[in-house]
Scaffold this motif. Structure first.
Motif, PDB file in Angstrom:
ATOM      1  N   GLY A 170       0.048   3.511   6.308  1.00 55.38           N
ATOM      2  CA  GLY A 170      -0.836   4.360   7.090  1.00 55.38           C
ATOM      3  C   GLY A 170      -1.362   5.529   6.286  1.00 55.38           C
ATOM      4  O   GLY A 170      -2.537   5.901   6.392  1.00 55.38           O
ATOM      5  N   SER A 171      -0.511   6.128   5.458  1.00 59.33           N
ATOM      6  CA  SER A 171      -0.932   7.269   4.639  1.00 59.33           C
ATOM      7  C   SER A 171      -2.010   6.849   3.639  1.00 59.33           C
ATOM      8  O   SER A 171      -2.983   7.579   3.416  1.00 59.33           O
ATOM      9  CB  SER A 171       0.281   7.851   3.902  1.00 59.33           C
ATOM     10  OG  SER A 171       1.269   8.283   4.811  1.00 59.33           O
ATOM     11  N   TYR A 172      -1.823   5.683   3.038  1.00 58.42           N
ATOM     12  CA  TYR A 172      -2.803   5.138   2.092  1.00 58.42           C
ATOM     13  C   TYR A 172      -4.153   4.946   2.776  1.00 58.42           C
ATOM     14  O   TYR A 172      -5.192   5.397   2.278  1.00 58.42           O
ATOM     15  CB  TYR A 172      -2.249   3.814   1.562  1.00 58.42           C
ATOM     16  CG  TYR A 172      -3.121   3.052   0.588  1.00 58.42           C
ATOM     17  CD1 TYR A 172      -2.793   3.031  -0.764  1.00 58.42           C
ATOM     18  CD2 TYR A 172      -4.212   2.310   1.012  1.00 58.42           C
ATOM     19  CE1 TYR A 172      -3.565   2.308  -1.675  1.00 58.42           C
ATOM     20  CE2 TYR A 172      -4.990   1.584   0.113  1.00 58.42           C
ATOM     21  CZ  TYR A 172      -4.654   1.592  -1.225  1.00 58.42           C
ATOM     22  OH  TYR A 172      -5.418   0.874  -2.119  1.00 58.42           O
TER      23      TYR A 172
ATOM     24  N   LEU B 281       7.651  10.666  -2.703  1.00 57.22           N
ATOM     25  CA  LEU B 281       7.347   9.247  -2.468  1.00 57.22           C
ATOM     26  C   LEU B 281       7.698   8.409  -3.705  1.00 57.22           C
ATOM     27  O   LEU B 281       8.148   7.272  -3.569  1.00 57.22           O
ATOM     28  CB  LEU B 281       5.870   9.060  -2.124  1.00 57.22           C
ATOM     29  CG  LEU B 281       5.337   9.749  -0.873  1.00 57.22           C
ATOM     30  CD1 LEU B 281       3.960   9.198  -0.517  1.00 57.22           C
ATOM     31  CD2 LEU B 281       6.278   9.622   0.305  1.00 57.22           C
ATOM     32  N   ALA B 282       7.476   8.978  -4.900  1.00 60.11           N
ATOM     33  CA  ALA B 282       7.815   8.247  -6.123  1.00 60.11           C
ATOM     34  C   ALA B 282       9.313   7.973  -6.201  1.00 60.11           C
ATOM     35  O   ALA B 282       9.744   6.970  -6.791  1.00 60.11           O
ATOM     36  CB  ALA B 282       7.355   9.033  -7.349  1.00 60.11           C
TER      37      ALA B 282
ATOM     38  N   LEU C  46       0.845  -1.199   0.000  1.00 63.62           N
ATOM     39  CA  LEU C  46       0.000   0.000   0.000  1.00 63.62           C
ATOM     40  C   LEU C  46       0.876   1.242   0.000  1.00 63.62           C
ATOM     41  O   LEU C  46       1.820   1.373   0.781  1.00 63.62           O
ATOM     42  CB  LEU C  46      -0.929  -0.012   1.211  1.00 63.62           C
ATOM     43  CG  LEU C  46      -1.848  -1.225   1.344  1.00 63.62           C
ATOM     44  CD1 LEU C  46      -2.815  -1.035   2.507  1.00 63.62           C
ATOM     45  CD2 LEU C  46      -2.613  -1.471   0.054  1.00 63.62           C
ATOM     46  N   ASN C  47       0.527   2.186  -0.875  1.00 63.28           N
ATOM     47  CA  ASN C  47       1.321   3.398  -1.054  1.00 63.28           C
ATOM     48  C   ASN C  47       0.407   4.430  -1.726  1.00 63.28           C
ATOM     49  O   ASN C  47      -0.210   4.126  -2.754  1.00 63.28           O
ATOM     50  CB  ASN C  47       2.522   3.086  -1.956  1.00 63.28           C
ATOM     51  CG  ASN C  47       3.489   4.241  -2.102  1.00 63.28           C
ATOM     52  OD1 ASN C  47       3.115   5.400  -2.013  1.00 63.28           O
ATOM     53  ND2 ASN C  47       4.757   3.925  -2.349  1.00 63.28           N
ATOM     54  N   PRO C  48       0.260   5.645  -1.167  1.00 61.64           N
ATOM     55  CA  PRO C  48      -0.654   6.619  -1.787  1.00 61.64           C
ATOM     56  C   PRO C  48      -0.145   7.234  -3.079  1.00 61.64           C
ATOM     57  O   PRO C  48      -0.933   7.821  -3.832  1.00 61.64           O
ATOM     58  CB  PRO C  48      -0.808   7.685  -0.696  1.00 61.64           C
ATOM     59  CG  PRO C  48       0.482   7.626   0.063  1.00 61.64           C
ATOM     60  CD  PRO C  48       0.877   6.170   0.059  1.00 61.64           C
ATOM     61  N   PHE C  49       1.143   7.110  -3.366  1.00 61.97           N
ATOM     62  CA  PHE C  49       1.689   7.743  -4.565  1.00 61.97           C
ATOM     63  C   PHE C  49       0.982   7.303  -5.857  1.00 61.97           C
ATOM     64  O   PHE C  49       0.657   8.131  -6.715  1.00 61.97           O
ATOM     65  CB  PHE C  49       3.201   7.496  -4.637  1.00 61.97           C
ATOM     66  CG  PHE C  49       3.727   7.296  -6.017  1.00 61.97           C
ATOM     67  CD1 PHE C  49       3.651   8.310  -6.959  1.00 61.97           C
ATOM     68  CD2 PHE C  49       4.282   6.082  -6.404  1.00 61.97           C
ATOM     69  CE1 PHE C  49       4.115   8.127  -8.252  1.00 61.97           C
ATOM     70  CE2 PHE C  49       4.736   5.892  -7.687  1.00 61.97           C
ATOM     71  CZ  PHE C  49       4.648   6.904  -8.612  1.00 61.97           C
TER      72      PHE C  49
ATOM     73  N   LEU D 130      11.104   3.918 -12.707  1.00 62.34           N
ATOM     74  CA  LEU D 130      11.246   4.204 -11.283  1.00 62.34           C
ATOM     75  C   LEU D 130      11.018   2.938 -10.469  1.00 62.34           C
ATOM     76  O   LEU D 130      10.038   2.217 -10.680  1.00 62.34           O
ATOM     77  CB  LEU D 130      10.229   5.278 -10.853  1.00 62.34           C
ATOM     78  CG  LEU D 130      10.401   6.657 -11.480  1.00 62.34           C
ATOM     79  CD1 LEU D 130       9.191   7.536 -11.151  1.00 62.34           C
ATOM     80  CD2 LEU D 130      11.695   7.321 -10.994  1.00 62.34           C
ATOM     81  N   ASP D 131      11.926   2.663  -9.563  1.00 61.53           N
ATOM     82  CA  ASP D 131      11.783   1.484  -8.717  1.00 61.53           C
ATOM     83  C   ASP D 131      10.564   1.625  -7.817  1.00 61.53           C
ATOM     84  O   ASP D 131      10.229   2.723  -7.342  1.00 61.53           O
ATOM     85  CB  ASP D 131      13.037   1.293  -7.841  1.00 61.53           C
ATOM     86  CG  ASP D 131      14.237   0.845  -8.645  1.00 61.53           C
ATOM     87  OD1 ASP D 131      14.037   0.225  -9.712  1.00 61.53           O
ATOM     88  OD2 ASP D 131      15.381   1.125  -8.227  1.00 61.53           O
ATOM     89  N   VAL D 132       9.914   0.512  -7.541  1.00 56.30           N
ATOM     90  CA  VAL D 132       8.738   0.469  -6.681  1.00 56.30           C
ATOM     91  C   VAL D 132       9.169   0.135  -5.260  1.00 56.30           C
ATOM     92  O   VAL D 132       9.975  -0.778  -5.047  1.00 56.30           O
ATOM     93  CB  VAL D 132       7.731  -0.578  -7.189  1.00 56.30           C
ATOM     94  CG1 VAL D 132       6.553  -0.714  -6.224  1.00 56.30           C
ATOM     95  CG2 VAL D 132       7.246  -0.202  -8.587  1.00 56.30           C
ATOM     96  N   GLU D 133       8.657   0.876  -4.293  1.00 58.02           N
ATOM     97  CA  GLU D 133       8.946   0.580  -2.887  1.00 58.02           C
ATOM     98  C   GLU D 133       8.146  -0.652  -2.466  1.00 58.02           C
ATOM     99  O   GLU D 133       6.914  -0.641  -2.509  1.00 58.02           O
ATOM    100  CB  GLU D 133       8.577   1.780  -1.999  1.00 58.02           C
ATOM    101  CG  GLU D 133       8.803   1.541  -0.514  1.00 58.02           C
ATOM    102  CD  GLU D 133      10.220   1.113  -0.199  1.00 58.02           C
ATOM    103  OE1 GLU D 133      10.393  -0.052   0.222  1.00 58.02           O
ATOM    104  OE2 GLU D 133      11.144   1.939  -0.388  1.00 58.02           O
ATOM    105  N   LEU D 134       8.834  -1.709  -2.078  1.00 55.62           N
ATOM    106  CA  LEU D 134       8.163  -2.960  -1.732  1.00 55.62           C
ATOM    107  C   LEU D 134       7.718  -3.022  -0.279  1.00 55.62           C
ATOM    108  O   LEU D 134       6.891  -3.866   0.080  1.00 55.62           O
ATOM    109  CB  LEU D 134       9.094  -4.146  -2.030  1.00 55.62           C
ATOM    110  CG  LEU D 134       9.542  -4.297  -3.489  1.00 55.62           C
ATOM    111  CD1 LEU D 134      10.419  -5.527  -3.647  1.00 55.62           C
ATOM    112  CD2 LEU D 134       8.342  -4.378  -4.418  1.00 55.62           C
ATOM    113  N   ASP D 135       8.253  -2.135   0.544  1.00 55.29           N
ATOM    114  CA  ASP D 135       7.941  -2.157   1.976  1.00 55.29           C
ATOM    115  C   ASP D 135       6.898  -1.100   2.291  1.00 55.29           C
ATOM    116  O   ASP D 135       7.210   0.091   2.355  1.00 55.29           O
ATOM    117  CB  ASP D 135       9.214  -1.923   2.789  1.00 55.29           C
ATOM    118  CG  ASP D 135       8.954  -1.911   4.296  1.00 55.29           C
ATOM    119  OD1 ASP D 135       7.850  -2.321   4.727  1.00 55.29           O
ATOM    120  OD2 ASP D 135       9.872  -1.497   5.041  1.00 55.29           O
TER     121      ASP D 135
END
Length: 590
Positions: free
Chosen positions: A222-224, A112-113, A37-40, A191-196
């Motif tokens: 949490g932001s998402y 975040l990206a 989960l990531n809001p970006f 762009l690499d994706v944040e896996l954590d």
């Protein structure tokens, strides 16, 4: 919505390539049924579904700018690549010092990206406070608005200045254009994706009223989830238009020892990441309008002509809105998401007369902004305005995506890990505690403070409250604001609620003042409604006696104010909260 947007042309590098793809780099090693989960990526979804919908309008400046979702997404991509070219690594902090404007909106996505952590800084802080935050956060780069350079004079952090023009030649625009060139058109897939999803997203700093500001680290997950909760609770949709506005000017305040905000400010994006509304609005495909400064007449122009449907702000902000000469009944309903203090019956009535519907929420920087809401009940429609306001003034029940809110007894000792609920009697005072999805990860670089805050596996807020039989919490006070008079605990918030119901009172704040016999007694600082100022001119002591008589009909004796001070203004923070620390200092000298 009436905006002349055709006159604005975005820079060439802000135009996405033909057949642009919004697909991110493919990841491996994750189960098929899971994605972090990531809001970006909200911006990628919006640019896919509504590419030509107006996403961001910045009209009330010398150089107005207007970005559709596809244009804005490209600019965010450019920012991410520019940050990477500047040496920003995953987990690095990138500071942002700006009023509500397109740059800080960009930053909530572009940083975040780039897999970095956004560190938004309060524009009302002093240079030493800004320097401390930049040093403590270890920020590697600063994005700064042109009007705030005086706050970082002499600091050695690399920075990019934004002149807020959106035009070629603006240093920030040049930075974005360089990012586009650096990308070599690899696009989002480059762009690499944040896996954590537990990685840091935002590092906010508290106000520091009781010492050095503390860094509050929140996560991508949490932001998402907090953003989605705000969409649900605020009922935001693709037809919504959200108004951001802020003040970029400081004025000496007659009741303060420094510069504080004289014109009230609504929720700025730098405050707790704007309660996650920079992400919530995009998730809902809404349009956002950004304003740099407070101008209530201009606010009303947007209310009446720009299709505004939502905004956030403390009750003190709402008072300024309903009392502006331009105020009038609206052609459509607007939702005012209110936090920071409970709205009074008079304020609720005035808002409703204008077609503004209050949504009362409660939250903290540590909880991504709101995590409870006072849910109105059908039976309230049969109540008087004052009865309904008393119920609406409560802080409510847990938000969507939040875990339950509890009111618990204080610990028996520093090592006590037991968390025990107070009875649901609406009388027994305890501390608000919660845990779960929308609670901060930690105090940044402060494990001892984190340990204390997370006693027994719960976040302990420091706010004192009662739990009513219907499961609704009601804040009684911050622990430091309780007035102990003759052994009785008096809630300054409860006293303020009653005093504010006096028809001549505009705003009121109550603090403790030393008393020879009772230890402490309440002291009320009051501003008068404009139409009653002249009637009490030169007779403030007489009004004080009148207010004390009024209080005795509504409050127990130990909670009635011993002193009343009529003032022109109350000192406030950058987000419109009354500075009780300043008032306590004044009371201590009397």
């Amino acid at each position: 919505m009436v905006f002349i947007i055709n006159a604005f042309q975005p820079t060439r590098e802000s135009i996405p390539p033909p057949n642009v793809s919004y697909q991110q780099k493919q990841t491996s090693g994750l189960p098929t049924h899971l994605h972090p989960l990531n809001p970006f990526p909200f911006i990628l979804r919006a640019a896919t579904v509504y590419p030509d919908k107006l996403a961001l309008a910045h009209p009330d400046v010398e150089y107005p700018t207007f970005f559709t979702y596809r244009i804005w997404a490209q600019r965010i991509q450019n920012l991410a690549y520019a940050l990477i070219e500047a040496g920003i690594q995953p987990g690095d902090r990138v500071a942002v010092l700006a009023p509500n404007s397109p740059m800080i909106a960009d930053a909530h996505y572009g940083i975040l990206a780039a897999r970095a952590i956004i560190t938004p800084i309060n524009t009302r802080l002093t240079p030493p406070e800004v320097a401390y935050i930049l040093e403590h956060s270890g920020s590697k780069l600063l994005l700064i608005d042109r009007g705030l350079m005086q706050l970082v004079q002499g600091l050695k952090i690399p920075f990019i200045v934004n002149n807020d023009t959106g035009r070629i030649g603006d240093p920030y625009e040049d930075f974005l254009s360089a990012g586009r060139r650096f990308s070599a058109e690899k696009g989002w897939a480059g762009l690499d994706v944040e896996l954590d999803e537990g990685a840091g997203a935002v590092l906010c700093y508290t106000s520091g009223t009781t010492g050095r500001p503390k860094g509050v680290l929140t996560t991508l997950r949490g932001s998402y989830l907090a953003a989605i909760a705000n969409v649900v609770e605020g009922q935001i949709s693709k037809d919504s238009t959200y108004l951001w506005w802020a003040s970029s000017l400081a004025y000496p305040h007659p009741l303060s020892e420094g510069n504080v905000l004289l014109n009230n400010r609504i929720l700025p994006m730098f405050h707790a990441a704007g309660w996650t509304f920079p992400w919530a609005n995009v998730f809902a495909f809404a349009t956002q309008i950004t304003m740099r400064t407070v101008d209530y007449s201009q606010i009303w122009k947007h209310f009446l002509n720009s299709g505004v449907t939502h905004y956030c702000g403390a009750p003190t902000v709402q008072i300024g809105i309903v009392n502006n000469p331009a105020a009038r009944p609206l052609p459509r309903s607007i939702s005012a998401i209110i936090a920071g203090a409970a709205p009074t019956a008079h304020l609720i009535g005035e808002l409703e007369k204008k077609g503004i519907q209050p949504v009362h929420v409660y939250g903290l920087t540590y909880t991504y902004g709101p995590f409870t809401r006072c849910y109105d009940q059908p039976s309230w429609a049969l109540l008087s305005l004052e009865e309904r306001a008393k119920l609406m003034a409560r802080q409510g029940q847990s938000f969507a995506t939040a875990q339950e809110v509890r009111v618990v007894y204080p610990p028996k000792s520093e090592d006590d890990q037991e968390v025990v609920d107070v009875p649901k009697d609406g009388k027994t005072v305890g501390e608000v505690a919660t845990r779960g999805n929308i609670v901060m990860k930690e105090y940044f670089r402060d494990p001892e403070a984190t340990r204390k805050a997370f006693r027994g596996g719960y976040f302990h807020s420091g706010d004192l409250a009662v739990m009513h039989p219907d499961g609704v919490i009601a804040i009684m006070d911050r622990s430091k604001d309780i007035i102990i008079s003759g052994g009785e605990n008096a809630s300054s918030l409860a006293i303020e609620q009653e005093l504010a119901s006096h028809p001549h009172v505009l705003e009121v704040s109550v603090v403790a003042r030393s008393h020879v016999k009772w230890g402490e007694r309440p002291m009320a600082f009051v501003t008068l409604r404009q139409e009653h100022v002249s009637a009490w001119k030169g007779k403030h002591n007489v009004f004080g006696d009148e207010l004390k008589r009024y209080a005795r009909t509504r409050l127990p004796g130990f909670a009635c104010p011993e002193w009343v001070e009529v003032v022109e203004e109350l000192p406030k923070t950058s987000t419109g909260k009354i500075l009780k620390t300043n008032l306590r200092t004044i009371a201590a000298k009397l």
